[in-house]
Design a protein around this motif. Structure first.
Motif, short mmCIF file in Angstrom:
data_model
loop_
_atom_site.label_atom_id
_atom_site.label_comp_id
_atom_site.label_asym_id
_atom_site.label_seq_id
_atom_site.Cartn_x
_atom_site.Cartn_y
_atom_site.Cartn_z
N PRO A 1 -86.90 76.23 -105.38
CA PRO A 1 -86.46 75.12 -104.52
C PRO A 1 -86.80 75.34 -103.05
O PRO A 1 -87.08 74.38 -102.33
CB PRO A 1 -84.94 75.09 -104.72
N LEU A 2 -86.82 76.60 -102.61
CA LEU A 2 -87.16 76.86 -101.21
C LEU A 2 -88.64 76.55 -100.97
O LEU A 2 -89.02 76.01 -99.92
CB LEU A 2 -86.86 78.32 -100.84
N PHE A 3 -89.47 76.87 -101.96
CA PHE A 3 -90.89 76.56 -101.86
C PHE A 3 -91.09 75.05 -101.71
O PHE A 3 -91.82 74.58 -100.84
CB PHE A 3 -91.63 77.08 -103.11
N ILE A 4 -90.39 74.29 -102.57
CA ILE A 4 -90.53 72.83 -102.53
C ILE A 4 -90.05 72.28 -101.19
O ILE A 4 -90.69 71.42 -100.58
CB ILE A 4 -89.76 72.18 -103.70
N ALA A 5 -88.92 72.82 -100.70
CA ALA A 5 -88.40 72.36 -99.41
C ALA A 5 -89.42 72.63 -98.31
O ALA A 5 -89.70 71.76 -97.47
CB ALA A 5 -87.09 73.07 -99.10
N ALA A 6 -89.99 73.83 -98.30
CA ALA A 6 -90.96 74.17 -97.26
C ALA A 6 -92.18 73.26 -97.36
O ALA A 6 -92.73 72.82 -96.35
CB ALA A 6 -91.38 75.64 -97.39
N VAL B 1 -92.28 70.14 -98.42
CA VAL B 1 -91.95 68.83 -97.84
C VAL B 1 -91.90 68.94 -96.32
O VAL B 1 -92.40 68.08 -95.59
CB VAL B 1 -90.59 68.32 -98.39
N PHE B 2 -91.33 70.05 -95.83
CA PHE B 2 -91.27 70.22 -94.38
C PHE B 2 -92.66 70.20 -93.76
O PHE B 2 -92.94 69.48 -92.81
CB PHE B 2 -90.55 71.53 -93.99
N TRP B 3 -93.59 71.04 -94.31
CA TRP B 3 -94.93 71.12 -93.71
C TRP B 3 -95.69 69.81 -93.86
O TRP B 3 -96.52 69.47 -93.03
CB TRP B 3 -95.75 72.26 -94.33
N ALA B 4 -95.39 69.07 -94.94
CA ALA B 4 -96.06 67.77 -95.09
C ALA B 4 -95.76 66.91 -93.87
O ALA B 4 -96.67 66.33 -93.26
CB ALA B 4 -95.60 67.08 -96.37
N LEU C 1 -98.71 83.29 -100.61
CA LEU C 1 -97.71 82.43 -101.23
C LEU C 1 -97.01 81.58 -100.16
O LEU C 1 -96.79 80.38 -100.35
CB LEU C 1 -96.69 83.30 -101.97
N TRP C 2 -96.70 82.19 -99.03
CA TRP C 2 -96.05 81.44 -97.96
C TRP C 2 -96.99 80.38 -97.38
O TRP C 2 -96.60 79.24 -97.16
CB TRP C 2 -95.51 82.39 -96.89
N PHE C 3 -98.25 80.76 -97.15
CA PHE C 3 -99.22 79.77 -96.64
C PHE C 3 -99.42 78.62 -97.64
O PHE C 3 -99.75 77.51 -97.26
CB PHE C 3 -100.56 80.41 -96.29
N LEU C 4 -99.20 78.92 -98.92
CA LEU C 4 -99.34 77.87 -99.94
C LEU C 4 -98.32 76.76 -99.76
O LEU C 4 -98.56 75.62 -100.15
CB LEU C 4 -99.17 78.46 -101.34
N THR C 5 -97.15 77.07 -99.17
CA THR C 5 -96.17 75.99 -98.95
C THR C 5 -96.80 74.93 -98.05
O THR C 5 -96.65 73.73 -98.30
CB THR C 5 -94.85 76.48 -98.32
N SER C 6 -97.52 75.38 -97.02
CA SER C 6 -98.18 74.43 -96.14
C SER C 6 -99.37 73.77 -96.85
O SER C 6 -99.57 72.56 -96.74
CB SER C 6 -98.64 75.14 -94.86
N ALA C 7 -100.14 74.57 -97.58
CA ALA C 7 -101.31 74.03 -98.30
C ALA C 7 -100.88 72.92 -99.25
O ALA C 7 -101.47 71.83 -99.27
CB ALA C 7 -102.02 75.14 -99.05
N SER C 8 -99.83 73.17 -100.04
CA SER C 8 -99.41 72.18 -101.02
C SER C 8 -98.81 70.94 -100.34
O SER C 8 -99.01 69.82 -100.80
CB SER C 8 -98.40 72.77 -101.99
N GLY C 9 -98.08 71.16 -99.26
CA GLY C 9 -97.56 70.02 -98.49
C GLY C 9 -98.69 69.13 -98.00
O GLY C 9 -98.64 67.91 -98.08
N GLY D 1 -106.72 70.68 -93.99
CA GLY D 1 -105.59 71.56 -93.73
C GLY D 1 -105.13 72.28 -94.99
O GLY D 1 -104.77 73.46 -94.96
N ALA D 2 -105.16 71.57 -96.12
CA ALA D 2 -104.74 72.18 -97.38
C ALA D 2 -105.68 73.31 -97.77
O ALA D 2 -105.25 74.42 -98.09
CB ALA D 2 -104.69 71.12 -98.49
N LEU D 3 -106.98 73.04 -97.70
CA LEU D 3 -107.97 74.05 -98.12
C LEU D 3 -107.95 75.28 -97.23
O LEU D 3 -108.13 76.40 -97.69
CB LEU D 3 -109.36 73.43 -98.15
N VAL D 4 -107.72 75.05 -95.92
CA VAL D 4 -107.70 76.16 -94.96
C VAL D 4 -106.62 77.19 -95.34
O VAL D 4 -106.83 78.39 -95.20
CB VAL D 4 -107.46 75.58 -93.55
N TYR D 5 -105.48 76.71 -95.87
CA TYR D 5 -104.43 77.66 -96.23
C TYR D 5 -104.51 78.10 -97.71
O TYR D 5 -104.05 79.17 -98.06
CB TYR D 5 -103.05 77.12 -95.89
N MET D 6 -105.14 77.26 -98.57
CA MET D 6 -105.35 77.72 -99.95
C MET D 6 -106.32 78.89 -99.96
O MET D 6 -106.17 79.83 -100.74
CB MET D 6 -105.96 76.59 -100.80
#
Ligand code: LEU
Length: 487
Positions: free
Chosen positions: A287-292, A294-297, A430-438, A64-69
């Motif tokens: 902070p919004l990036f970090i919040a997102a 954690v949410f996607w995780a 950048l937005w998809f990265l929130t999910s990738a990093s989560g 899932g991470a690689l798909v969005y990275m």
């Protein structure tokens, strides 16, 4: 386009093409994901690969991470090389090939080969199909937001149907037949795209926004070819010598999940194309990036930990029927489809009284946390030996969807507004990265889950999410001032 088109529910005809292309792409992706975990950890005698469960869970997460990275690559290819329209097409072809590889009886190696195809293919297709939706409307077209909402319905309709279809066939008949249906789905998507794009999309996605200059072309081609060759060599040698184990690959992806956003933020903050106001907005975005993230995780663990829970800890005989564990994956998109209009109505009704973006994010995290906290109850009341009522899972998926509707729809538009103008072509990535990093973080987290740790696992992760949500709530006004007028 000076005369606005109205061929699809009062929207440009191109929306029809993009809606069904993305419908089928999500059908194939989420159908595959609904059975992939089980395919990995089911015994070989049951048609699976017989991996241990924590390894299977980690692979789900890095996948899932690689798909969005890889969306970064897709964004770049569209922006500088091919334009969105062709990039979507090639992405779809790679995805279909990936599912075909999975549909042939095969080994772990075949699985990793298919993963490469699907990761690269989705990176090419997914961010671009969304950007081309945007391209069909002029910036002041009042139908733009509604267009995105319709498109979002396409995503979730595909995601809703596929666990029922691919899941039932995959678990009831054979995994490979299930994956074959995912391939057929992507095939339908490609056919729709090929047959209707010329007529419907017109010029949308046809231009290359920032084409490579002729001498850049030569240099980039050289670097690209040598990069791919070196990467392939490193991979082959490290796999053959046993240096690259699944564990190390997982760690590598988790590290990328931190390094890539840090690099992005550093470049945006340091660039001399970034103005002072823009710099302040980038800081507000962190902070919004970090919040997102954690949410996607938590949200993405619905396809990993909750899927494992559905398979092993849940009583699947419910009201006289036998439930397939993969069916639970339809709950998230189902609730989205029903609740998205409710939230749209709520925001319109609240008008200027609606919560600010940082507050919406904070509520999103609190709901995500609650979705894990409720999973404590079955073990708390009945112990981990008794199978849980499936309604606990339904409740958990319901709560996370409330969070998703608070955070996800505003997330992309906030990213667009807070990113510096010079980086605007990167905002989708950048937005998809929130999910990738989560999900990169999940690759380490999900290993910790098993029947013995269940209570602590749901309890701690749920509590951490709620605490971060509360922190965000208290800092929301401060973040708002850093946003310099954006709301
Ligand atoms: N459910 C969403 C999709 O598949 C997730 C995305 C926003 C990261 O489109």
């Amino acid at each position: 386009n000076s005369v606005p088109q109205k061929g699809f529910f009062g929207h440009p005809k191109g929306l029809f093409t993009l809606f069904f292309t993305e419908f089928w792409e999500r059908f194939s992706y989420y159908g595959m994901r609904a059975i992939l975990l089980y395919y990995m950890y089911y015994e070989v005698t049951q048609g699976g690969l017989g991996l241990d469960q924590s390894t299977a869970a980690s692979i789900m997460a890095i996948y899932g991470a690689l798909v969005y990275m890889s969306g970064i690559i897709g964004g770049w290819v569209a922006d500088r090389l091919l334009g969105g329209s062709d990039t979507i097409f090639y992405g779809g072809v790679l995805i279909m090939v990936g599912h075909i590889v999975l549909s042939l009886p095969g080994s772990l190696t075949a699985f990793f080969v298919s993963m490469i195809f699907i990761v690269v293919g989705t990176g090419l297709l997914k961010p671009n199909v969304s950007s081309v939706v945007g391209d069909m409307y002029s910036t002041n077209d009042y139908r733009r937001d509604a267009g995105f909402s319709i498109f979002y319905m396409g995503i979730n309709l595909g995601a809703f149907l596929s666990p029922l279809v691919v899941g039932t066939v995959g678990l009831g008949i054979s995994f490979h037949l299930g994956f074959a249906l995912a391939a057929v789905g992507m095939f339908f998507g490609l056919i729709t795209y090929m047959v209707t794009r010329k007529k419907n999309l017109g010029l949308a996605g046809k231009q290359v926004p920032n084409p490579l200059t002729p001498d850049e072309r030569g240099r980039v081609a050289k670097r690209l070819i040598s990069g791919v060759v070196v990467l392939a060599l490193i991979l082959t040698v490290s796999i053959m010598t046993g240096v690259l184990t699944i564990n190390r690959l997982t760690l590598l992806v988790s590290i990328l999940g931190i390094v890539i956003p840090v690099a992005y933020f550093t470049v945006m903050l340091r660039s001399d194309k970034t103005t002072a106001d823009e710099r302040s907005r980038v800081i507000a975005y962190i902070p919004l990036f970090i919040a997102a993230m954690v949410f996607w995780a938590i949200q993405e663990q619905g396809a990993i930990i909750l899927a494992q829970y559905a398979d092993q800890r849940t009583n699947l005989n419910f009201l006289g029927m036998t439930i397939q564990p993969a069916w639970f994956q339809s709950l998230n998109p189902l609730f989205i489809i029903f609740l998205a209009p409710v939230f749209a109505w709520l925001w319109t009704k609240l008008g200027s009284k609606q919560p600010t973006t940082p507050k919406k994010f904070s509520y999103g995290l609190i709901f995500a946390g609650l979705s894990f906290v409720v999973m404590l109850f079955p073990a708390y009341f009945n112990g981990t030996e008794t199978l849980a009522n499936p309604l606990w899972l339904v409740l958990s998926f319901f709560l996370v969807v409330i969070g998703e509707l608070l955070l996800s729809p505003v997330g992309l538009s906030t990213t667009t507004k807070l990113a510096p103008v010079a980086f605007s072509s990167q905002t989708m990535s950048l937005w998809f990265l929130t999910s990738a990093s989560g999900q990169a973080m999940n690759a380490q987290l999900v290993k910790l889950y098993n029947a013995d740790t269940e209570i602590a696992y749901f309890g701690i992760i749920g509590a951490v999410s709620i605490v971060i949500g509360l922190l965000l709530y208290f800092f929301a006004p401060r973040i708002q001032t850093f946003m310099r007028g954006v709301n």
